[in-house]
Scaffold this motif. Structure first.
Motif, mmCIF file in Angstrom:
data_model
loop_
_atom_site.group_PDB
_atom_site.id
_atom_site.type_symbol
_atom_site.label_atom_id
_atom_site.label_comp_id
_atom_site.label_asym_id
_atom_site.label_seq_id
_atom_site.Cartn_x
_atom_site.Cartn_y
_atom_site.Cartn_z
ATOM 1 N N GLN A 16 -10.204 -6.556 -7.944
ATOM 2 C CA GLN A 16 -10.222 -5.163 -7.082
ATOM 3 C C GLN A 16 -11.402 -5.494 -5.825
ATOM 4 O O GLN A 16 -10.957 -5.191 -4.845
ATOM 5 N N GLU A 17 -12.362 -5.903 -6.239
ATOM 6 C CA GLU A 17 -13.584 -6.443 -5.283
ATOM 7 C C GLU A 17 -12.849 -7.416 -4.262
ATOM 8 O O GLU A 17 -13.131 -7.055 -2.914
ATOM 9 N N GLU A 18 -12.461 -8.229 -4.732
ATOM 10 C CA GLU A 18 -12.066 -9.296 -3.807
ATOM 11 C C GLU A 18 -10.852 -8.807 -2.858
ATOM 12 O O GLU A 18 -10.614 -9.270 -1.809
ATOM 13 N N ILE A 19 -9.941 -8.065 -3.535
ATOM 14 C CA ILE A 19 -8.737 -7.537 -3.012
ATOM 15 C C ILE A 19 -9.411 -6.574 -1.651
ATOM 16 O O ILE A 19 -8.724 -6.790 -0.429
ATOM 17 N N ARG A 20 -10.366 -5.657 -2.073
ATOM 18 C CA ARG A 20 -10.966 -5.033 -0.921
ATOM 19 C C ARG A 20 -11.504 -5.848 0.170
ATOM 20 O O ARG A 20 -11.350 -5.654 1.383
ATOM 21 N N SER A 21 -12.180 -6.920 -0.109
ATOM 22 C CA SER A 21 -12.694 -7.774 0.712
ATOM 23 C C SER A 21 -11.763 -8.303 1.698
ATOM 24 O O SER A 21 -11.967 -8.340 2.915
ATOM 25 N N LEU A 22 -10.551 -8.846 0.885
ATOM 26 C CA LEU A 22 -9.440 -9.588 1.848
ATOM 27 C C LEU A 22 -8.937 -8.470 2.938
ATOM 28 O O LEU A 22 -8.500 -8.615 4.119
ATOM 29 N N LEU A 23 -8.707 -7.212 2.061
ATOM 30 C CA LEU A 23 -8.026 -6.105 2.963
ATOM 31 C C LEU A 23 -8.980 -5.738 4.180
ATOM 32 O O LEU A 23 -8.759 -5.253 5.324
ATOM 33 N N GLY A 24 -10.461 -5.708 3.717
ATOM 34 C CA GLY A 24 -11.214 -5.459 5.027
ATOM 35 C C GLY A 24 -11.198 -6.564 6.184
ATOM 36 O O GLY A 24 -11.249 -6.184 7.410
ATOM 37 N N GLU A 25 -10.916 -7.786 5.790
ATOM 38 C CA GLU A 25 -10.650 -8.839 6.836
ATOM 39 C C GLU A 25 -9.594 -8.543 7.541
ATOM 40 O O GLU A 25 -9.402 -8.625 8.857
ATOM 41 N N PHE A 27 -2.597 -3.039 -5.770
ATOM 42 C CA PHE A 27 -1.906 -3.938 -6.687
ATOM 43 C C PHE A 27 -0.946 -4.971 -5.510
ATOM 44 O O PHE A 27 -0.047 -4.298 -4.973
ATOM 45 N N PRO A 28 -1.392 -6.116 -5.492
ATOM 46 C CA PRO A 28 -0.548 -7.022 -4.850
ATOM 47 C C PRO A 28 0.611 -7.533 -5.146
ATOM 48 O O PRO A 28 0.857 -7.051 -6.542
ATOM 49 N N PRO A 29 1.528 -7.772 -4.507
ATOM 50 C CA PRO A 29 1.414 -8.163 -3.163
ATOM 51 C C PRO A 29 1.403 -7.096 -2.283
ATOM 52 O O PRO A 29 1.922 -5.946 -2.506
ATOM 53 N N PHE A 30 0.811 -7.250 -1.008
ATOM 54 C CA PHE A 30 0.621 -6.301 -0.008
ATOM 55 C C PHE A 30 1.143 -7.003 1.061
ATOM 56 O O PHE A 30 0.623 -8.046 1.555
ATOM 57 N N TYR A 31 1.744 -6.313 1.924
ATOM 58 C CA TYR A 31 2.526 -7.060 3.356
ATOM 59 C C TYR A 31 2.066 -6.161 4.634
ATOM 60 O O TYR A 31 2.036 -5.088 4.544
ATOM 61 N N SER A 32 1.727 -6.846 5.672
ATOM 62 C CA SER A 32 1.355 -6.259 6.772
ATOM 63 C C SER A 32 1.693 -7.265 8.039
ATOM 64 O O SER A 32 1.321 -8.469 7.795
ATOM 65 N N ASP A 33 2.359 -6.678 9.024
ATOM 66 C CA ASP A 33 2.700 -7.638 10.211
ATOM 67 C C ASP A 33 1.694 -7.337 11.392
ATOM 68 O O ASP A 33 1.892 -8.152 12.344
ATOM 69 N N PHE A 34 0.843 -6.687 11.222
ATOM 70 C CA PHE A 34 -0.343 -6.566 12.224
ATOM 71 C C PHE A 34 -1.795 -6.434 11.687
ATOM 72 O O PHE A 34 -2.515 -7.349 11.992
ATOM 73 N N GLY A 35 -2.045 -5.488 10.803
ATOM 74 C CA GLY A 35 -3.244 -5.226 10.010
ATOM 75 C C GLY A 35 -4.338 -4.553 10.571
ATOM 76 O O GLY A 35 -5.183 -3.815 9.695
ATOM 77 N N LYS A 36 -4.514 -4.577 11.886
ATOM 78 C CA LYS A 36 -5.792 -4.003 12.663
ATOM 79 C C LYS A 36 -5.510 -2.330 12.908
ATOM 80 O O LYS A 36 -6.396 -1.881 13.291
ATOM 81 N N ASN A 37 -4.285 -1.802 12.622
ATOM 82 C CA ASN A 37 -4.379 -0.427 12.660
ATOM 83 C C ASN A 37 -3.983 0.491 11.498
ATOM 84 O O ASN A 37 -3.147 1.109 11.584
ATOM 85 N N ILE A 38 -4.399 0.029 10.270
ATOM 86 C CA ILE A 38 -4.164 0.708 9.135
ATOM 87 C C ILE A 38 -5.557 1.442 8.704
ATOM 88 O O ILE A 38 -6.809 0.690 8.767
ATOM 89 N N HIS A 39 -5.670 2.589 8.368
ATOM 90 C CA HIS A 39 -7.016 3.325 7.951
ATOM 91 C C HIS A 39 -6.364 4.030 6.643
ATOM 92 O O HIS A 39 -5.534 4.800 6.643
ATOM 93 N N VAL A 40 -7.633 3.830 5.611
ATOM 94 C CA VAL A 40 -7.412 4.495 4.375
ATOM 95 C C VAL A 40 -8.573 5.235 3.967
ATOM 96 O O VAL A 40 -9.645 4.937 4.586
ATOM 97 N N GLY A 41 -8.437 6.440 3.423
ATOM 98 C CA GLY A 41 -9.540 7.221 3.077
ATOM 99 C C GLY A 41 -9.908 6.747 1.564
ATOM 100 O O GLY A 41 -9.640 5.763 1.082
ATOM 101 N N GLU A 42 -10.709 7.959 1.176
ATOM 102 C CA GLU A 42 -11.212 7.801 -0.307
ATOM 103 C C GLU A 42 -10.137 7.925 -1.666
ATOM 104 O O GLU A 42 -9.302 8.526 -1.275
ATOM 105 N N ASN A 43 -10.376 7.141 -2.459
ATOM 106 C CA ASN A 43 -9.606 7.238 -3.767
ATOM 107 C C ASN A 43 -8.094 7.084 -3.405
ATOM 108 O O ASN A 43 -7.386 7.723 -3.964
#
Length: 191
Positions: free
Chosen positions: A46-55, A68-84
């Motif tokens: 999960q730590e590695e997943i969060r690092s890749l999602l941060g990128e 839980f991958p797979p996770f798909y995005s066609d842009f990536g830079k306009n996703i914002h997530v809260g806590e938990n």
């Protein structure tokens, strides 16, 4: 066009129809696919997943985010997530217009967030128009649901599996169907 200029423009919901916009969208799509291919091609903690999602997102993500991958995005830079926030496998984020998931959101398998739509008139079909999707706190979206552009879902709402949400959803309600309609209210949402 720069990424900042693009992100400043999309809240206007104006057409994405200039050469500069298309060039940036293509560049961001290529970058998003490079990151998601790495994310989806092997097991990661999960730590590695969060690092890749941060990128992918272009900013750090909360330590409480679970995906839980797979996770798909066609842009990536306009996703914002809260806590938990929890995002289950095979979700698709078409996030050009912006996708915001509030604290405590739970997203089921294979959910689609579609923030772009094409012009309705045949002469305008090739033009896309962005609009944000915003989920409040503690929203639960069931498997195989589709949330369409411009939709806001209120706190504590539940979207039934397979629903297609094309209109705003009031807080403390359950919606389902195609198109999604209110099924019932949640009387004690804090319990």
């Amino acid at each position: 066009m720069t990424l900042k200029e693009f992100l400043d423009y999309v809240p206007t919901r104006g057409p994405l129809n200039t050469e500069g916009m298309h060039r940036l969208m293509n560049e961001m799509s290529e970058e998003a696919r490079r990151v998601t291919f790495r994310l989806n091609s092997a097991w990661h903690s999960q730590e590695e997943i969060r690092s890749l999602l941060g990128e992918l997102f272009g900013r750090p993500v909360p330590d409480t985010l679970r995906v839980f991958p797979p996770f798909y995005s066609d842009f990536g830079k306009n996703i914002h997530v809260g806590e938990n926030v929890f995002i289950n496998a095979c979700c698709h984020f078409q996030d050009h217009g912006g996708v915001t998931l509030g604290d405590g959101c739970q997203i089921g398998h294979n959910v689609v967030f579609a923030t772009l739509n094409h012009g309705l008139e045949p002469a305008d079909r090739g033009t896309t128009y962005p609009a944000p999707i915003v989920l409040g706190r503690n929203v639960w979206v069931g498997s195989n649901a589709t949330i369409l552009q411009g939709v806001t879902i209120g706190d504590n709402a539940v979207v039934a599996a397979g629903a297609v949400v094309s209109r705003d959803v009031p807080a403390n309600t359950i919606v389902g169907g195609v198109p999604a309609r209110i099924i019932k209210r949640i009387d004690n949402p804090e319990k």
